[in-house]
Design a protein around this motif. Structure first.
Motif, PDB file in Angstrom:
ATOM      1  N   SER A  67       0.855  -1.181   0.000  1.00 16.15           N
ATOM      2  CA  SER A  67       0.000   0.000   0.000  1.00 16.15           C
ATOM      3  C   SER A  67       0.887   1.226   0.000  1.00 16.15           C
ATOM      4  CB  SER A  67      -0.904   0.002   1.234  1.00 16.15           C
ATOM      5  OG  SER A  67      -0.123   0.099   2.410  1.00 16.15           O
ATOM      6  N   GLY A  68       0.316   2.321  -0.317  1.00 13.28           N
ATOM      7  CA  GLY A  68       1.105   3.540  -0.368  1.00 13.28           C
ATOM      8  C   GLY A  68       1.503   3.871  -1.791  1.00 13.28           C
ATOM      9  N   ARG A  69       1.955   5.089  -1.954  1.00 12.76           N
ATOM     10  CA  ARG A  69       2.256   5.568  -3.299  1.00 12.76           C
ATOM     11  C   ARG A  69       3.701   5.362  -3.689  1.00 12.76           C
ATOM     12  NH1 ARG A  69       0.383  11.582  -2.524  1.00 12.76           N
ATOM     13  NH2 ARG A  69       1.467  11.179  -0.556  1.00 12.76           N
ATOM     14  N   THR A  70       4.473   4.719  -2.820  1.00 18.09           N
ATOM     15  CA  THR A  70       5.910   4.676  -3.051  1.00 18.09           C
ATOM     16  C   THR A  70       6.397   3.369  -3.663  1.00 18.09           C
ATOM     17  OG1 THR A  70       6.255   3.882  -0.792  1.00 18.09           O
ATOM     18  CG2 THR A  70       6.354   6.264  -1.163  1.00 18.09           C
ATOM     19  N   PHE A  71       5.478   2.429  -3.992  1.00 17.79           N
ATOM     20  CA  PHE A  71       5.931   1.123  -4.453  1.00 17.79           C
ATOM     21  C   PHE A  71       6.800   1.230  -5.684  1.00 17.79           C
ATOM     22  CE2 PHE A  71       6.040  -3.337  -4.888  1.00 17.79           C
ATOM     23  CZ  PHE A  71       5.929  -3.625  -6.240  1.00 17.79           C
ATOM     24  N   SER A  72       6.386   2.034  -6.648  1.00 16.11           N
ATOM     25  CA  SER A  72       7.143   2.101  -7.900  1.00 16.11           C
ATOM     26  C   SER A  72       8.520   2.704  -7.709  1.00 16.11           C
ATOM     27  CB  SER A  72       6.365   2.885  -8.953  1.00 16.11           C
ATOM     28  OG  SER A  72       6.155   4.211  -8.521  1.00 16.11           O
ATOM     29  N   ILE A  83      14.895  -7.405  -6.196  1.00 13.03           N
ATOM     30  CA  ILE A  83      14.589  -6.862  -7.514  1.00 13.03           C
ATOM     31  C   ILE A  83      14.662  -5.343  -7.445  1.00 13.03           C
ATOM     32  CG2 ILE A  83      12.085  -6.847  -7.079  1.00 13.03           C
ATOM     33  CD1 ILE A  83      11.761  -7.720 -10.062  1.00 13.03           C
ATOM     34  N   SER A  84      15.189  -4.745  -8.505  1.00 19.44           N
ATOM     35  CA  SER A  84      15.306  -3.294  -8.553  1.00 19.44           C
ATOM     36  C   SER A  84      13.939  -2.655  -8.768  1.00 19.44           C
ATOM     37  CB  SER A  84      16.242  -2.892  -9.685  1.00 19.44           C
ATOM     38  OG  SER A  84      15.721  -3.315 -10.937  1.00 19.44           O
ATOM     39  N   LYS A  85      13.852  -1.353  -8.529  1.00 21.72           N
ATOM     40  CA  LYS A  85      12.547  -0.711  -8.678  1.00 21.72           C
ATOM     41  C   LYS A  85      12.094  -0.706 -10.128  1.00 21.72           C
ATOM     42  CE  LYS A  85      13.967   4.165  -8.855  1.00 21.72           C
ATOM     43  NZ  LYS A  85      13.812   5.471  -8.167  1.00 21.72           N
ATOM     44  N   SER A  86      13.024  -0.762 -11.052  1.00 22.59           N
ATOM     45  CA  SER A  86      12.665  -0.850 -12.469  1.00 22.59           C
ATOM     46  C   SER A  86      12.219  -2.250 -12.858  1.00 22.59           C
ATOM     47  CB  SER A  86      13.856  -0.445 -13.327  1.00 22.59           C
ATOM     48  OG  SER A  86      14.893  -1.397 -13.178  1.00 22.59           O
ATOM     49  N   GLY A  87      12.585  -3.238 -12.045  1.00 16.63           N
ATOM     50  CA  GLY A  87      12.297  -4.630 -12.378  1.00 16.63           C
ATOM     51  C   GLY A  87      13.303  -5.256 -13.324  1.00 16.63           C
ATOM     52  N   ILE A  88      14.269  -4.488 -13.758  1.00 21.71           N
ATOM     53  CA  ILE A  88      15.236  -4.994 -14.742  1.00 21.71           C
ATOM     54  C   ILE A  88      16.279  -5.897 -14.103  1.00 21.71           C
ATOM     55  CG2 ILE A  88      17.077  -4.304 -16.320  1.00 21.71           C
ATOM     56  CD1 ILE A  88      15.425  -1.839 -16.997  1.00 21.71           C
ATOM     57  N   ARG A 140       7.845  -8.336 -10.342  1.00 20.51           N
ATOM     58  CA  ARG A 140       7.035  -7.271  -9.775  1.00 20.51           C
ATOM     59  C   ARG A 140       6.108  -6.710 -10.834  1.00 20.51           C
ATOM     60  NH1 ARG A 140      10.766  -2.892  -7.427  1.00 20.51           N
ATOM     61  NH2 ARG A 140       8.806  -1.745  -7.164  1.00 20.51           N
ATOM     62  N   ASP A 141       4.978  -6.196 -10.358  1.00 22.50           N
ATOM     63  CA  ASP A 141       4.008  -5.548 -11.226  1.00 22.50           C
ATOM     64  C   ASP A 141       3.745  -4.178 -10.626  1.00 22.50           C
ATOM     65  OD1 ASP A 141       1.728  -4.618 -12.554  1.00 22.50           O
ATOM     66  OD2 ASP A 141       0.944  -6.636 -12.835  1.00 22.50           O
ATOM     67  N   ASN A 142       4.358  -3.153 -11.197  1.00 16.63           N
ATOM     68  CA  ASN A 142       4.238  -1.820 -10.626  1.00 16.63           C
ATOM     69  C   ASN A 142       2.837  -1.244 -10.799  1.00 16.63           C
ATOM     70  OD1 ASN A 142       6.851  -1.907  -9.716  1.00 16.63           O
ATOM     71  ND2 ASN A 142       7.672  -0.558 -11.302  1.00 16.63           N
ATOM     72  N   ALA A 143       2.073  -1.760 -11.732  1.00 18.27           N
ATOM     73  CA  ALA A 143       0.697  -1.299 -11.906  1.00 18.27           C
ATOM     74  C   ALA A 143      -0.203  -1.834 -10.799  1.00 18.27           C
ATOM     75  CB  ALA A 143       0.163  -1.727 -13.269  1.00 18.27           C
ATOM     76  N   LYS A 144       0.114  -3.039 -10.328  1.00 21.23           N
ATOM     77  CA  LYS A 144      -0.693  -3.676  -9.282  1.00 21.23           C
ATOM     78  C   LYS A 144      -0.074  -3.533  -7.890  1.00 21.23           C
ATOM     79  CE  LYS A 144      -2.656  -7.193 -12.344  1.00 21.23           C
ATOM     80  NZ  LYS A 144      -2.807  -8.661 -12.603  1.00 21.23           N
TER      81      LYS A 144
END
Length: 129
Positions: free
Chosen positions: A25-30, A51-56, A72-76
């Protein structure tokens, strides 16, 4: 504030598979680098995968390389850990962790528990022989 909730743990026979999921939860996941750790009774908490925040970029413990996969799924706002070919020595409480913040580099992965600011409550994984 970031809240993390793990799910998907359970009892499985050796050789089986489980998929853990961490909902945030929260706006900082991405903007957060994420990690999965585990802790067995009497042992220190150890990195399973990051995993990096980019997912790469990803990083795995030697003991799980080739068997586990982090995604990771930054949309979800979720990060998953697919665990295959499970072994009794994989038995532990598994924790999701987050390191958010504007200074987290897009491709950086973090390996130590002390690198992370937020933790979930953990989910038990038990692998029977």
């Amino acid at each position: 504030q970031v809240q993390l909730v793990e799910s998907g743990g359970g009892l499985v026979q050796a050789g089986g598979s489980l998929r853990l999921s961490c909902a945030t939860s929260g706006r900082t996941f991405s903007s957060a680098a994420m990690g999965w750790f585990r802790q067995a009774p009497g042992k220190e908490r150890e990195l399973v995968a990051a995993i990096s925040k980019s997912g790469i970029n990803t990083n795995y413990a030697d003991s799980v390389t080739g068997r586990f996969a982090i995604s990771r799924d930054n949309a979800k706002n979720t990060v998953d850990l697919q665990m295959n070919s499970l072994k009794p020595e994989d038995t532990a409480v598994y924790y999701c962790a987050a390191r958010p913040g504007p200074i987290v580099r897009s491709g950086a992965v973090y390996l130590a528990p002390t690198d992370y600011n937020y933790w979930g409550q953990g989910t038990q994984v038990t692998v029977s022989s």
